[in-house]
Scaffold this motif. Structure first.
Motif, mmCIF file in Angstrom:
data_model
loop_
_atom_site.group_PDB
_atom_site.id
_atom_site.type_symbol
_atom_site.label_atom_id
_atom_site.label_comp_id
_atom_site.label_asym_id
_atom_site.label_seq_id
_atom_site.Cartn_x
_atom_site.Cartn_y
_atom_site.Cartn_z
ATOM 1 N N GLY A 173 0.808 -1.217 0.000
ATOM 2 C CA GLY A 173 0.000 0.000 0.000
ATOM 3 C C GLY A 173 0.837 1.260 0.000
ATOM 4 N N MET A 174 0.207 2.398 -0.327
ATOM 5 C CA MET A 174 0.989 3.629 -0.452
ATOM 6 C C MET A 174 0.104 4.871 -0.329
ATOM 7 S SD MET A 174 3.585 4.623 -3.539
ATOM 8 C CE MET A 174 4.678 3.293 -3.074
ATOM 9 N N GLY A 175 0.635 5.874 0.352
ATOM 10 C CA GLY A 175 0.024 7.197 0.405
ATOM 11 C C GLY A 175 1.122 8.227 0.558
ATOM 12 N N PHE A 176 0.761 9.538 0.504
ATOM 13 C CA PHE A 176 1.796 10.555 0.642
ATOM 14 C C PHE A 176 1.254 11.765 1.393
ATOM 15 C CE2 PHE A 176 -0.159 11.110 -3.534
ATOM 16 C CZ PHE A 176 -0.446 12.463 -3.608
ATOM 17 N N SER A 177 2.174 12.526 1.947
ATOM 18 C CA SER A 177 1.828 13.661 2.800
ATOM 19 C C SER A 177 1.416 14.863 1.956
ATOM 20 C CB SER A 177 3.016 14.033 3.685
ATOM 21 O OG SER A 177 4.141 14.383 2.899
ATOM 22 N N ASP A 196 2.453 17.853 2.030
ATOM 23 C CA ASP A 196 3.597 18.671 1.614
ATOM 24 C C ASP A 196 4.496 17.939 0.608
ATOM 25 O OD1 ASP A 196 4.991 16.828 3.150
ATOM 26 O OD2 ASP A 196 5.602 18.266 4.693
ATOM 27 N N HIS A 197 4.111 16.715 0.250
ATOM 28 C CA HIS A 197 4.802 15.929 -0.773
ATOM 29 C C HIS A 197 6.213 15.544 -0.372
ATOM 30 C CE1 HIS A 197 1.942 17.704 -4.091
ATOM 31 N NE2 HIS A 197 1.306 17.188 -3.053
ATOM 32 N N LYS A 198 6.510 15.563 0.921
ATOM 33 C CA LYS A 198 7.859 15.247 1.384
ATOM 34 C C LYS A 198 8.007 13.827 1.918
ATOM 35 C CE LYS A 198 9.067 20.035 2.557
ATOM 36 N NZ LYS A 198 9.493 20.979 3.642
ATOM 37 N N THR A 199 6.887 13.136 2.079
ATOM 38 C CA THR A 199 6.918 11.814 2.698
ATOM 39 C C THR A 199 5.949 10.880 1.990
ATOM 40 O OG1 THR A 199 7.357 12.838 4.857
ATOM 41 C CG2 THR A 199 6.643 10.536 4.873
ATOM 42 N N ILE A 200 6.405 9.654 1.697
ATOM 43 C CA ILE A 200 5.471 8.616 1.279
ATOM 44 C C ILE A 200 5.372 7.590 2.404
ATOM 45 C CG2 ILE A 200 5.696 8.891 -1.205
ATOM 46 C CD1 ILE A 200 7.616 6.521 -1.236
ATOM 47 N N ALA A 201 4.171 7.067 2.582
ATOM 48 C CA ALA A 201 3.908 6.033 3.583
ATOM 49 C C ALA A 201 3.654 4.729 2.840
ATOM 50 C CB ALA A 201 2.697 6.404 4.425
ATOM 51 N N VAL A 202 4.455 3.705 3.127
ATOM 52 C CA VAL A 202 4.402 2.446 2.385
ATOM 53 C C VAL A 202 4.025 1.316 3.333
ATOM 54 C CG1 VAL A 202 5.645 0.869 0.883
ATOM 55 C CG2 VAL A 202 6.189 3.312 0.832
ATOM 56 N N VAL A 203 2.931 0.636 3.013
ATOM 57 C CA VAL A 203 2.411 -0.438 3.863
ATOM 58 C C VAL A 203 2.932 -1.783 3.369
ATOM 59 C CG1 VAL A 203 0.321 -1.655 4.589
ATOM 60 C CG2 VAL A 203 0.339 0.839 4.460
ATOM 61 N N SER A 204 3.436 -2.599 4.301
ATOM 62 C CA SER A 204 3.853 -3.967 4.002
ATOM 63 C C SER A 204 2.929 -4.921 4.749
ATOM 64 C CB SER A 204 5.306 -4.193 4.416
ATOM 65 O OG SER A 204 6.163 -3.328 3.691
ATOM 66 N N ILE A 205 2.154 -5.680 3.987
ATOM 67 C CA ILE A 205 1.121 -6.528 4.579
ATOM 68 C C ILE A 205 1.710 -7.623 5.461
ATOM 69 C CG2 ILE A 205 -0.674 -8.222 4.014
ATOM 70 C CD1 ILE A 205 -1.304 -6.628 1.538
ATOM 71 N N GLY A 206 2.766 -8.302 4.961
ATOM 72 C CA GLY A 206 3.294 -9.458 5.664
ATOM 73 C C GLY A 206 4.039 -9.136 6.935
ATOM 74 N N SER A 207 4.601 -7.939 7.033
ATOM 75 C CA SER A 207 5.342 -7.561 8.238
ATOM 76 C C SER A 207 4.602 -6.519 9.071
ATOM 77 C CB SER A 207 6.746 -7.051 7.875
ATOM 78 O OG SER A 207 6.700 -6.135 6.804
ATOM 79 N N ASN A 208 3.327 -6.242 8.715
ATOM 80 C CA ASN A 208 2.452 -5.395 9.540
ATOM 81 C C ASN A 208 3.044 -4.013 9.799
ATOM 82 O OD1 ASN A 208 0.834 -7.691 9.725
ATOM 83 N ND2 ASN A 208 1.735 -8.321 11.669
#
Length: 486
Positions: free
Chosen positions: A86-90, A92-104
């Motif tokens: 998964g993925m989203g971003f802030s 201010d475009h300075k940060t992406i948040a990346v979700v890893s399903i298997g490692s929670n």
């Protein structure tokens, strides 16, 4: 002035107009022209990487490696991420948040340097994460449980949880930041939540339980979400009482949806994995205006900052397709990592420099074999949508992923290896699966499969086998209904 000069001047003026308001921002926000400062990111599930692409020349900058391929990530001492998804971003475009399903986990990555600056661990099998429009919170849908984990948008630590029906699939926010819309992957219900106090203030009935993705229009009027199990896309009013406006049959393995605003109007782009297509719908009258063939198993999708392009991750092609939204034609296909899932286009992600720090070449992440399966006897039961198969190299092993379509709905099947090209002979099961109501399924297996099924890849002592799909009868495979295309 000559007529030709007047015409050119008019064209120039039209082409320079700004059609503001790209998801997930407000309609009043200014468009941002495509530049070398922008980046397109994709979360890649089987290479455990995030690919970074420059949209000006549609060139891969490199990959951010968050984890190792199998079987290295089987170790109890393994510390990397698993099933980057998964993925989203802030704002201010300075940060992406990346979700890893298997490692929670949720990995927070600096867009300028590509460095992981924090990792937050949440509950079982998180799916997607996104920042609130003010940047103060990050909502993470914990699909393996029954809540949205709310993280502080600055410290990235969990501050509270919002209880939902089991299996929250994804969340997106109204552009004004008032509401969070949370669809479900296990229950037929979208919850509308007040961002200010985290209270559920509305509910929308999903016409089927499995929603993987949701998007809000920049004008704050509509919310679109996809239903992967039934191949539909549903639209509801973004404002109270949140009434359903339309249900559209989009096709098997309907994956993601996103919103584009350009000179022609406002459109919803929907990836339909089982048809290898992106379908385009007007948001004013819901009419379909385009069907775009893009490649095997389109998944995530996101528009550029000016709405002139959308980028599509091709899950079974290890590629990113760039689409010109004025012509609805594919203008580039970029090789990226294995099984891209969520995609995010972040304007001005790299304000300075070339943005190559902390990236690596594709390496093993670019090694995949591709096959197709067709109906026994020729043609295809689904009317021209073959089952695509990808064998993602993990070193000695491969992860097999089949995007199966054209089967009986809600029925048990076996993906296996048969002795003969026509599916006859003994069938050895690789994976048993149940089709969804649209007669489709995503099927996975792992092993030294490429050495058996790909011509020229076997050793002299190996006997070549052939992929088949067969109905499961009394726990054993019946006669094959789909076979490997030769």
């Amino acid at each position: 002035m000559k007529k030709s000069h007047v015409f050119c001047a008019v064209l120039s003026a039209v082409s320079s107009l700004a059609f503001a308001g790209q998801a997930p921002g407000l309609a009043s926000a200014p468009d941002m022209a495509i530049s070398h400062h922008d980046r397109v990111y994709a979360a890649e599930q089987f290479s455990n990487t995030v690919s970074v692409t420059d949209p000006v020349d549609n060139k891969l900058v490199g990959v951010i490696r968050l984890g190792d391929p199998s079987p290295g990530n089987f170790s109890p001492l393994y510390k990397g991420q698993v099933l980057v998804h998964g993925m989203g971003f802030s704002p201010d475009h300075k940060t992406i948040a990346v979700v890893s399903i298997g490692s929670n986990s949720v990995s927070f990555i600096d867009t300028q340097t590509n460095a992981v600056k924090h990792v937050t661990y949440v509950g079982r099998a998180p799916h997607e994460a996104f920042f609130t429009p003010d940047g103060n919170e990050v909502w993470v849908t914990v699909r393996g449980e029954n809540y949205v984990s709310v993280l502080d948008g600055h410290t990235y630590e969990e501050k509270t949880r919002i209880i939902t029906p089991a299996g929250p699939g994804m969340q997106i926010f109204s552009p004004d930041g008032k509401y969070g819309y949370v669809c479900s992957s296990f229950n037929p219900e979208v919850d509308v939540i007040s961002v200010a106090d985290h209270k559920i203030v509305g509910k929308v009935t999903q016409v089927s339980p499995f929603c993987p993705n949701i998007a809000a229009t920049p004008d704050g009027k509509q919310v679109w979400f996809t239903l992967k199990d039934t191949g539909k896309t549903q639209v509801f009013d973004a404002r109270p009482p949140f009434a359903t406006l339309k249900v559209i049959d989009t096709g098997p393995i309907t994956n993601h949806v996103n919103i584009v605003h350009n000179a022609n109007g406002t459109f919803a782009y929907v990836t339909v994995g089982g048809l290898n297509q992106v379908k385009v719908f007007r948001t004013d009258d819901f009419s379909q205006v385009a069907t775009i063939d893009v490649g095997n198993l389109p998944h995530g999708i996101w528009p550029s900052g000016d709405g002139t392009r959308v980028y599509v991750g091709l899950e079974n092609a290890d590629a990113m397709a760039a689409i010109d939204t004025l012509t609805n034609k594919v203008i580039a296909t970029v090789p990226i990592g294995q099984a891209p899932q969520a995609v995010a286009y972040v304007p001005d992600a790299v304000p300075e420099g070339d943005g190559t720090q902390n990236t690596q070449p594709l390496g093993l992440a670019g090694e995949t074999a591709h096959l197709n399966m067709v109906a026994v006897g020729g043609g295809n039961a689904s009317g021209g949508a073959p089952t695509s198969v990808a064998l993602f190299d993990q070193g000695l092993l491969q992860v097999l992923q089949a995007s199966a379509t054209g089967l009986e709905p809600k029925s048990p099947y076996v993906l296996g290896l048969a002795d003969n090209p026509d599916g006859s002979g003994k069938t050895e099961s690789l994976a048993k699966f149940m089709t969804n109501p649209a007669g489709s399924a995503i099927v996975n297996a792992i092993g030294q499969i490429r050495q058996v099924v790909v011509p020229g890849a076997k050793t002299a002592s190996d006997k070549r086998r052939y992929l088949v799909i067969a109905p499961q009868t009394s726990g054993v495979p019946g006669a094959a209904v789909q076979v490997q295309a030769l």
